[in-house]
Design a protein around this motif. Structure first.
Motif, PDB file in Angstrom:
ATOM      1  N   ASP A 196       0.834  -1.141   0.047  1.00  0.00           N
ATOM      2  CA  ASP A 196      -0.122   0.066   0.145  1.00  0.00           C
ATOM      3  C   ASP A 196       0.836   1.363  -0.081  1.00  0.00           C
ATOM      4  OD1 ASP A 196      -2.339   1.498  -0.028  1.00  0.00           O
ATOM      5  OD2 ASP A 196      -2.641   1.348   2.402  1.00  0.00           O
ATOM      6  N   ILE A 197       1.951   1.185  -0.688  1.00  0.00           N
ATOM      7  CA  ILE A 197       2.786   2.397  -0.833  1.00  0.00           C
ATOM      8  C   ILE A 197       2.161   3.697  -1.240  1.00  0.00           C
ATOM      9  CG2 ILE A 197       3.586   2.318  -3.251  1.00  0.00           C
ATOM     10  CD1 ILE A 197       6.016   2.411  -0.010  1.00  0.00           C
ATOM     11  N   ARG A 198       0.724   3.398  -1.860  1.00  0.00           N
ATOM     12  CA  ARG A 198       0.264   4.669  -2.328  1.00  0.00           C
ATOM     13  C   ARG A 198      -0.334   5.505  -1.095  1.00  0.00           C
ATOM     14  NH1 ARG A 198      -4.550   2.063  -5.543  1.00  0.00           N
ATOM     15  NH2 ARG A 198      -4.296   0.585  -3.916  1.00  0.00           N
ATOM     16  N   ALA A 199      -0.184   4.936   0.011  1.00  0.00           N
ATOM     17  CA  ALA A 199      -0.647   5.950   1.290  1.00  0.00           C
ATOM     18  C   ALA A 199       0.316   6.761   1.582  1.00  0.00           C
ATOM     19  CB  ALA A 199      -0.730   5.098   2.326  1.00  0.00           C
ATOM     20  N   LEU A 200       1.347   7.013   0.936  1.00  0.00           N
ATOM     21  CA  LEU A 200       2.486   8.120   1.096  1.00  0.00           C
ATOM     22  C   LEU A 200       1.938   9.172  -0.303  1.00  0.00           C
ATOM     23  CD1 LEU A 200       5.778   6.248   1.644  1.00  0.00           C
ATOM     24  CD2 LEU A 200       4.139   7.629   3.162  1.00  0.00           C
ATOM     25  N   LEU A 201       1.548   8.855  -1.238  1.00  0.00           N
ATOM     26  CA  LEU A 201       1.110   9.709  -2.469  1.00  0.00           C
ATOM     27  C   LEU A 201       0.027  10.507  -2.087  1.00  0.00           C
ATOM     28  CD1 LEU A 201       1.641   6.996  -5.160  1.00  0.00           C
ATOM     29  CD2 LEU A 201       3.375   8.629  -4.027  1.00  0.00           C
ATOM     30  N   VAL A 202       0.022  11.448  -1.020  1.00  0.00           N
ATOM     31  CA  VAL A 202      -0.986  12.301  -0.870  1.00  0.00           C
ATOM     32  C   VAL A 202      -0.482  13.823  -0.494  1.00  0.00           C
ATOM     33  CG1 VAL A 202      -2.724  10.466   0.279  1.00  0.00           C
ATOM     34  CG2 VAL A 202      -0.812  11.722   1.767  1.00  0.00           C
ATOM     35  N   LYS A 203      -1.489  14.771  -0.590  1.00  0.00           N
ATOM     36  CA  LYS A 203      -0.815  16.138  -0.619  1.00  0.00           C
ATOM     37  C   LYS A 203      -0.291  16.402   0.905  1.00  0.00           C
ATOM     38  CE  LYS A 203      -5.503  17.947   0.113  1.00  0.00           C
ATOM     39  NZ  LYS A 203      -6.276  19.161  -0.483  1.00  0.00           N
ATOM     40  N   GLN A 204      -0.931  15.778   1.955  1.00  0.00           N
ATOM     41  CA  GLN A 204      -0.717  15.970   3.248  1.00  0.00           C
ATOM     42  C   GLN A 204       0.820  15.667   3.628  1.00  0.00           C
ATOM     43  OE1 GLN A 204      -3.397  14.767   1.979  1.00  0.00           O
ATOM     44  NE2 GLN A 204      -5.208  15.369   3.446  1.00  0.00           N
ATOM     45  N   LEU A 205       1.294  14.807   2.920  1.00  0.00           N
ATOM     46  CA  LEU A 205       3.003  14.180   3.167  1.00  0.00           C
ATOM     47  C   LEU A 205       3.958  15.521   2.481  1.00  0.00           C
ATOM     48  CD1 LEU A 205       4.589  12.276   4.154  1.00  0.00           C
ATOM     49  CD2 LEU A 205       4.828  11.072   1.907  1.00  0.00           C
ATOM     50  N   VAL A 206       3.405  15.998   1.471  1.00  0.00           N
ATOM     51  CA  VAL A 206       4.092  17.256   1.035  1.00  0.00           C
ATOM     52  C   VAL A 206       4.137  18.344   1.928  1.00  0.00           C
ATOM     53  CG1 VAL A 206       4.560  18.919  -0.929  1.00  0.00           C
ATOM     54  CG2 VAL A 206       3.615  16.536  -1.522  1.00  0.00           C
ATOM     55  N   GLY A 207       2.879  18.801   2.295  1.00  0.00           N
ATOM     56  CA  GLY A 207       2.703  19.955   3.554  1.00  0.00           C
ATOM     57  C   GLY A 207       3.552  19.180   4.593  1.00  0.00           C
ATOM     58  N   GLY A 208       3.502  17.873   5.109  1.00  0.00           N
ATOM     59  CA  GLY A 208       4.380  17.622   6.340  1.00  0.00           C
ATOM     60  C   GLY A 208       5.804  17.826   6.005  1.00  0.00           C
ATOM     61  N   PHE A 209       6.291  17.609   4.847  1.00  0.00           N
ATOM     62  CA  PHE A 209       7.814  17.805   4.688  1.00  0.00           C
ATOM     63  C   PHE A 209       7.994  19.337   4.594  1.00  0.00           C
ATOM     64  CE2 PHE A 209       8.210  13.673   2.610  1.00  0.00           C
ATOM     65  CZ  PHE A 209       9.450  13.448   3.187  1.00  0.00           C
ATOM     66  N   VAL A 210       6.979  20.300   4.382  1.00  0.00           N
ATOM     67  CA  VAL A 210       7.287  21.859   4.685  1.00  0.00           C
ATOM     68  C   VAL A 210       7.268  22.109   6.300  1.00  0.00           C
ATOM     69  CG1 VAL A 210       5.936  24.150   4.237  1.00  0.00           C
ATOM     70  CG2 VAL A 210       6.090  22.332   2.412  1.00  0.00           C
ATOM     71  N   VAL A 211       6.385  21.278   6.922  1.00  0.00           N
ATOM     72  CA  VAL A 211       6.385  21.661   8.368  1.00  0.00           C
ATOM     73  C   VAL A 211       7.686  21.130   8.835  1.00  0.00           C
ATOM     74  CG1 VAL A 211       5.438  20.796  10.449  1.00  0.00           C
ATOM     75  CG2 VAL A 211       3.959  21.426   8.641  1.00  0.00           C
ATOM     76  N   PHE A 212       8.353  19.954   8.204  1.00  0.00           N
ATOM     77  CA  PHE A 212       9.546  19.464   8.880  1.00  0.00           C
ATOM     78  C   PHE A 212      10.428  20.525   8.717  1.00  0.00           C
ATOM     79  CE2 PHE A 212      13.616  17.290   7.837  1.00  0.00           C
ATOM     80  CZ  PHE A 212      13.598  16.458   8.916  1.00  0.00           C
ATOM     81  N   CYS A 213      10.619  20.995   7.357  1.00  0.00           N
ATOM     82  CA  CYS A 213      11.952  21.829   7.237  1.00  0.00           C
ATOM     83  C   CYS A 213      11.674  22.923   8.053  1.00  0.00           C
ATOM     84  CB  CYS A 213      11.657  22.200   5.484  1.00  0.00           C
ATOM     85  SG  CYS A 213      12.154  20.528   4.663  1.00  0.00           S
ATOM     86  N   LEU A 214      10.480  23.668   8.241  1.00  0.00           N
ATOM     87  CA  LEU A 214      10.247  24.803   9.143  1.00  0.00           C
ATOM     88  C   LEU A 214      10.877  24.539  10.492  1.00  0.00           C
ATOM     89  CD1 LEU A 214       6.917  25.959   7.564  1.00  0.00           C
ATOM     90  CD2 LEU A 214       9.107  26.918   7.211  1.00  0.00           C
TER      91      LEU A 214
END
Length: 479
Positions: A196-214
């Motif tokens: 179920d690798i598709r569970a990572l293909l969501v926009k929230q993960l991209v937003g999460g990486f922004v939060v991570f970097c900040l």
């Protein structure tokens, strides 16, 4: 709800007894705890909350978050044993709460309560919960990262990913890249097993990486801007990459190291759980591999295997597997009834006895506290302090006195350039024997044989002030 209140009352009482009682007696020790405590002390002295220092020099051993925790406690409670051990203690409480909350979501409040009891009374938790090291904070942040991911995955409510990435960023601020790489690998392996690798293909993960970097960028960006390539080379090159590829303590780099840690870390419960598991397995029982169990197994096994592959091994490295292991154990111990509470009571008495009867005297013995007390009157009168021949067990002297040590070496050794190897962990600044002014009073810390050789090179009126476990304190009067 009534049972849950009782659960919290029992867990809160255990925490007070096991993780606060007697902390004021536990002296900051050498060689590890003093590095963290002294760096946090100098953070307050220099009023610099971004660039860690030790002995006045920039120190890129660990990221900033745990130093912030220590510095906050020191600011409120002063430079005391209680303050130095407050952050790990509070993180134990937060971890207990997180484990209970998640365990209740997975298996109900009864299993959650038993898992929290096992966690709280296991030997490794008791040890790390008193130690001035980063690992209790890492346990909490990595566990929160994985729990937030799993809640989002299970509910298909991917906004949980924002919390997961924010927590991973704090883990990176606490320990370095492992705070992201470890939970990231666990999540990836779990999703591959689930297909179920598709569970990572969501926009929230991209937003999460922004939060991570900040969040992570709060410290990493200013540090790189201020210190440049030296920060990258030492922090990432030595203290992260080298730890994984070159053993700092070769004698510990053996295949069975973490098997021993596992058995000791889950004492006493593991010595009941393993025989019970083997007996059930032989009788034909098989573990039900539902989604929850798969996630717990991947979490525990990945942590174990990753750190087994690391060249440098430490007692606390595999600590992040505590949550899944105690949750898997808890379903068995739920059948124990009153025996579990009797066992918990016995372990509580044992741990309290260890704090007052063993840990308190032993930890003072494993620090330079006695030498610092004996040296203080001479330091107040302007004596300079050096160590000679043996560097181990002396860093805490600076923490207790506020006076920097220098390591006496030959001029030739002083002129040797530092390489990017384990020599960077020799944090005590050096001074050449030839530069010492003998018309000033001197304090020398070292072994009896080493100082005897020094007395031949620097004759004068010497006195033994204090004997220690590893080092003695000597005073040389001014010429």
């Amino acid at each position: 709800m009534i049972n849950e209140k009782k659960h919290w009352a029992v867990l809160g009482g255990l925490w007070l007894v096991l993780y606060l009682l007697g902390n004021h007696l536990l002296t900051v020790t050498d060689p590890v705890e003093c590095n963290y405590a002294e760096t946090a002390r100098e953070m307050l002295v220099y009023n610099d909350y971004f660039s860690p220092r030790i002995f006045g020099n920039f120190w890129f051993d660990k990221p900033i978050f745990f130093y912030w925790e220590l510095a906050a406690a020191f600011h409120v409670f002063g430079f005391t044993n209680f303050a130095a051990r407050l952050a790990p203690s509070l993180t134990v409480l937060a971890s207990m709460g997180l484990l209970y909350w998640w365990g209740k979501r997975l298996y109900g409040s009864r299993v959650a309560f038993v898992a929290a009891l096992l966690f709280t009374t296991s030997l490794e938790t008791w040890y790390v919960g008193h130690a001035i090291v980063t690992d209790m904070t890492l346990l909490f942040t990595v566990s929160l990262t994985l729990i937030a991911f799993y809640c989002g995955y299970q509910q298909r409510c991917y906004n949980w990913y924002y919390l997961a990435m924010a927590s991973a960023a704090v883990a990176v601020l606490d320990k370095g890249p492992i705070g992201l790489c470890l939970p990231g690998l666990i999540i990836l392996l779990f999703l591959l097993w689930q297909r179920d690798i598709r569970a990572l293909l969501v926009k929230q993960l991209v937003g999460g990486f922004v939060v991570f970097c900040l969040v992570a960028g709060i410290w990493y960006v200013p540090m790189y801007m201020k210190h440049g390539q030296e920060f990258i080379d030492v922090f990432l090159g030595v203290h992260n990459v080298m730890r994984a590829t070159v053993s700092e303590h070769p004698r510990d780099n053996v295949w069975y190291y973490y098997f021993g840690i596992f058995l000791a870390g889950f004492f006493p419960w593991v010595f009941v759980a393993i025989p019970a598991f083997i007996k059930k397995w032989r009788s034909g029982w098989r573990l039900r591999l539902n989604t929850d169990t798969r996630f717990l197994l991947v979490w525990a096994v990945t942590v174990f295997v990753v750190f087994q592959c690391f060249a440098t091994k430490y007692v606390t490295y595999t600590f992040p597997y505590m949550f899944p292991v105690v949750l898997l154990m808890a379903r068995y111990f739920c059948n124990w009834g009153r025996k579990l509470f009797y066992g918990t009571a016995v372990m509580t008495v044992i741990y309290v006895g260890l704090v007052f009867g063993v840990a308190a005297p032993k930890m003072e013995h494993h620090s330079a506290y006695g030498l610092a007390q004996a040296a203080q009157p001479y330091l107040n009168q302007g004596a300079e302090v050096y160590c000679y021949g043996r560097r181990e067990g002396v860093v805490s002297f600076t923490y207790f006195t506020g006076h920097y040590l220098h390591d006496l070496v030959s001029q030739e050794e002083l002129e040797k350039s530092h390489k990017l190897d384990w020599s960077v962990t020799n944090i005590i600044p050096k001074a050449s024997l030839e530069s010492i002014e003998t018309d000033k009073p001197l304090l020398i810390i070292g072994g009896a044989e080493s100082v005897e050789n020094l007395q031949k090179k620097m004759p004068g009126n010497w006195r033994l002030l204090e004997k220690g476990r590893r080092n003695n304190l000597y005073y040389r009067e001014a010429d």
